[in-house]
Design a protein around this motif. Structure first.
Motif, PDB file in Angstrom:
ATOM      1  N   LEU A  75      27.904  20.844  55.489  1.00 29.35           N
ATOM      2  CA  LEU A  75      28.693  22.036  55.161  1.00 29.35           C
ATOM      3  C   LEU A  75      29.384  21.865  53.816  1.00 29.35           C
ATOM      4  N   PRO A  76      29.315  22.909  52.993  1.00 36.00           N
ATOM      5  CA  PRO A  76      29.990  22.838  51.695  1.00 36.00           C
ATOM      6  C   PRO A  76      31.492  23.038  51.864  1.00 36.00           C
ATOM      7  N   SER A  77      32.261  22.564  50.895  1.00 28.75           N
ATOM      8  CA  SER A  77      33.690  22.905  50.923  1.00 28.75           C
ATOM      9  C   SER A  77      33.822  24.328  50.390  1.00 28.75           C
ATOM     10  N   THR A  78      34.747  25.078  50.933  1.00 23.75           N
ATOM     11  CA  THR A  78      34.872  26.467  50.461  1.00 23.75           C
ATOM     12  C   THR A  78      36.208  26.688  49.782  1.00 23.75           C
ATOM     13  N   SER A  79      36.186  27.492  48.739  1.00 22.98           N
ATOM     14  CA  SER A  79      37.443  27.895  48.114  1.00 22.98           C
ATOM     15  C   SER A  79      37.817  29.247  48.713  1.00 22.98           C
ATOM     16  N   ARG A  80      38.922  29.786  48.281  1.00 20.30           N
ATOM     17  CA  ARG A  80      39.348  31.072  48.839  1.00 20.30           C
ATOM     18  C   ARG A  80      39.040  32.223  47.888  1.00 20.30           C
ATOM     19  N   CYS A  81      38.039  32.006  47.002  1.00 19.73           N
ATOM     20  CA  CYS A  81      37.752  33.031  45.984  1.00 19.73           C
ATOM     21  C   CYS A  81      37.151  34.295  46.573  1.00 19.73           C
ATOM     22  N   SER A  82      36.351  34.140  47.646  1.00 19.11           N
ATOM     23  CA  SER A  82      35.628  35.317  48.126  1.00 19.11           C
ATOM     24  C   SER A  82      36.311  35.901  49.352  1.00 19.11           C
ATOM     25  N   GLU A  83      35.994  37.168  49.640  1.00 29.20           N
ATOM     26  CA  GLU A  83      36.554  37.836  50.814  1.00 29.20           C
ATOM     27  C   GLU A  83      35.440  38.565  51.549  1.00 29.20           C
ATOM     28  N   GLU A  84      35.708  38.898  52.819  1.00 21.84           N
ATOM     29  CA  GLU A  84      34.689  39.590  53.604  1.00 21.84           C
ATOM     30  C   GLU A  84      34.492  41.021  53.092  1.00 21.84           C
ATOM     31  N   ILE A  85      33.254  41.489  53.097  1.00 21.70           N
ATOM     32  CA  ILE A  85      32.972  42.873  52.646  1.00 21.70           C
ATOM     33  C   ILE A  85      33.444  43.852  53.722  1.00 21.70           C
ATOM     34  N   GLN A  86      34.134  44.892  53.290  1.00 18.78           N
ATOM     35  CA  GLN A  86      34.586  45.948  54.201  1.00 18.78           C
ATOM     36  C   GLN A  86      33.814  47.236  53.884  1.00 18.78           C
ATOM     37  N   VAL A  87      33.821  48.184  54.836  1.00 28.37           N
ATOM     38  CA  VAL A  87      33.076  49.441  54.639  1.00 28.37           C
ATOM     39  C   VAL A  87      33.532  50.152  53.353  1.00 28.37           C
ATOM     40  N   LEU A  88      34.837  50.048  53.063  1.00 27.82           N
ATOM     41  CA  LEU A  88      35.363  50.707  51.856  1.00 27.82           C
ATOM     42  C   LEU A  88      34.733  50.173  50.563  1.00 27.82           C
ATOM     43  N   ASP A  89      34.143  48.964  50.633  1.00 28.59           N
ATOM     44  CA  ASP A  89      33.566  48.342  49.433  1.00 28.59           C
ATOM     45  C   ASP A  89      32.117  48.779  49.191  1.00 28.59           C
ATOM     46  N   HIS A  90      31.512  49.464  50.172  1.00 27.06           N
ATOM     47  CA  HIS A  90      30.062  49.674  50.116  1.00 27.06           C
ATOM     48  C   HIS A  90      29.586  50.400  48.852  1.00 27.06           C
ATOM     49  N   ASP A  91      30.306  51.426  48.422  1.00 24.87           N
ATOM     50  CA  ASP A  91      29.846  52.180  47.237  1.00 24.87           C
ATOM     51  C   ASP A  91      29.840  51.287  45.997  1.00 24.87           C
ATOM     52  N   GLU A  92      30.907  50.493  45.850  1.00 27.46           N
ATOM     53  CA  GLU A  92      30.983  49.619  44.677  1.00 27.46           C
ATOM     54  C   GLU A  92      29.906  48.518  44.738  1.00 27.46           C
ATOM     55  N   ILE A  93      29.622  48.058  45.961  1.00 29.62           N
ATOM     56  CA  ILE A  93      28.550  47.051  46.135  1.00 29.62           C
ATOM     57  C   ILE A  93      27.216  47.640  45.659  1.00 29.62           C
ATOM     58  N   LYS A  94      26.952  48.891  46.037  1.00 31.46           N
ATOM     59  CA  LYS A  94      25.681  49.519  45.632  1.00 31.46           C
ATOM     60  C   LYS A  94      25.611  49.652  44.110  1.00 31.46           C
TER      61      LYS A  94
END
Ligand SMILES: CC(C)(COP(=O)(O)OP(=O)(O)OC[C@H]1O[C@@H](n2cnc3c(N)ncnc32)[C@H](O)[C@@H]1OP(=O)(O)O)[C@@H](O)C(=O)NCCC(=O)NCCS
Length: 287
Positions: free
Chosen positions: A141-160
């Motif tokens: 298992l890699p060590s993880t930083s706290r840079c990323s966050e879980e994707i939420q439905v509100l993010d979907h348009d920007e993800i696209k």
């Protein structure tokens, strides 16, 4: 007008549009060439694209091919399979003609395996770059930083929008479907999403992709927390990267190079934004 009947060796066969009720036989066909797709993976592909199948006269399914429309200018082709006992008899070429008839004037992208390279070259596809298929059980298992966050439905348009920038065309329907079936992580910088990675069930375990990021370092930040939840699971990542820190990172977790394939294109290439990269593919068929 393309013919709907043909003789493959002594076998009389018919071509038909791929249907949902073909899935159990498509599953058998993909197993016959050692592809890991489950019924659910075929069902997902059928939601995203269209295809043709070749049946013999007693209903056995001997060949398949699909295509996926990205937008009015671009499409991809994939899931070309012929039953091992009926390969090199013209089924693949026949399916390719029917698929091309549907695609029309769009520019076409695909990922060719070693088996399909001669067929694709003869159909005027040009080599673009390698695609490296990595897989394996996640052991370290890699060590993880706290840079990323879980994707939420509100993010979907920007993800696209970010995906469009990385691909150079919009494939909103495909990304919407993948978002509905995936867990994902994103990175935000000054309030703006600058990278994301999705992970969904596939084959023997999970596939991580697409991975869209500004750099290999950012891709590691996105993928580390996903891999941390997948200890001892079988995971696949397809990447364009020949080398670099991201490749070293996935190998260090247990994902070794399984196969090298070839990205090919016919027509114009899309023009992605220069500062955002497709580091991992959604799949070889979807790009
Ligand atoms: C790739 C594949 C779908 C081609 O189907 P097919 O029904 O054999 O295709 P065709 O008979 O129309 O053959 C097309 C050309 O490819 C060549 N070919 C077919 N199978 C081949 C193989 N295994 N290795 C190398 N060349 C092959 C044929 O000789 C033919 O060339 P020609 O027209 O100059 O004689 C089939 O080999 C297959 O299912 N392979 C395993 C799955 C796979 O890798 N799919 C590709 C996904 S992109």
């Amino acid at each position: 007008m393309l013919s709907k009947d043909k003789l493959l060796n002594e076998y009389e066969v018919k071509i038909a549009k791929m249907q949902l009720n073909d899935i159990p036989k498509l599953h058998e066909l993909s197993l016959s060439v050692r592809w890991p797709h489950r019924d659910a993976d075929w069902a997902e592909l059928l939601k995203l694209g269209e295809g043709f199948v070749i049946h013999d006269l007693i209903g056995r399914l001997v060949s398949s091919m699909m295509w996926f429309s990205y937008d009015e200018n671009f499409a991809s082709v994939g899931m070309g399979i012929s039953s091992p006992r009926l390969q090199a008899l013209g089924a693949g070429r026949w399916l390719a003609e029917h698929v091309q008839n549907q695609i029309g004037n769009r520019n076409v992208l695909l990922v060719a395996t070693r088996d399909s390279l001669p067929l694709c070259l003869s159909l005027d596809f040009k080599v673009i770059q390698n695609v490296y298929h990595h897989n394996g059980y996640v052991k370290h298992l890699p060590s993880t930083s706290r840079c990323s966050e879980e994707i939420q439905v509100l993010d979907h348009d920007e993800i696209k929008q970010l995906d469009n920038a990385a691909m150079g065309f919009s494939r909103d329907e495909i990304i919407s479907q993948l978002l509905a079936n995936s867990q994902g992580r994103l990175i935000r910088h000054n309030g703006e999403i600058t990278g994301f990675a999705l992970c969904r069930k596939f084959g023997r375990g999970y596939v991580i992709g697409p991975i869209i990021a500004k750099s290999q370092e950012q891709a590691i930040e996105l993928v580390s927390p996903i891999l941390n939840n997948l200890k001892d699971e079988f995971v696949r990542i397809d990447t364009y990267l020949d080398s670099g820190v991201f490749k070293d990172f996935i190998k260090s977790t247990g994902l070794n190079l399984h196969e090298t394939a070839t990205k090919m294109a016919r027509g114009n290439l899309p023009i992605p934004k220069s500062d955002i990269h497709t580091i991992g593919l959604a799949s070889q068929a979807l790009g």
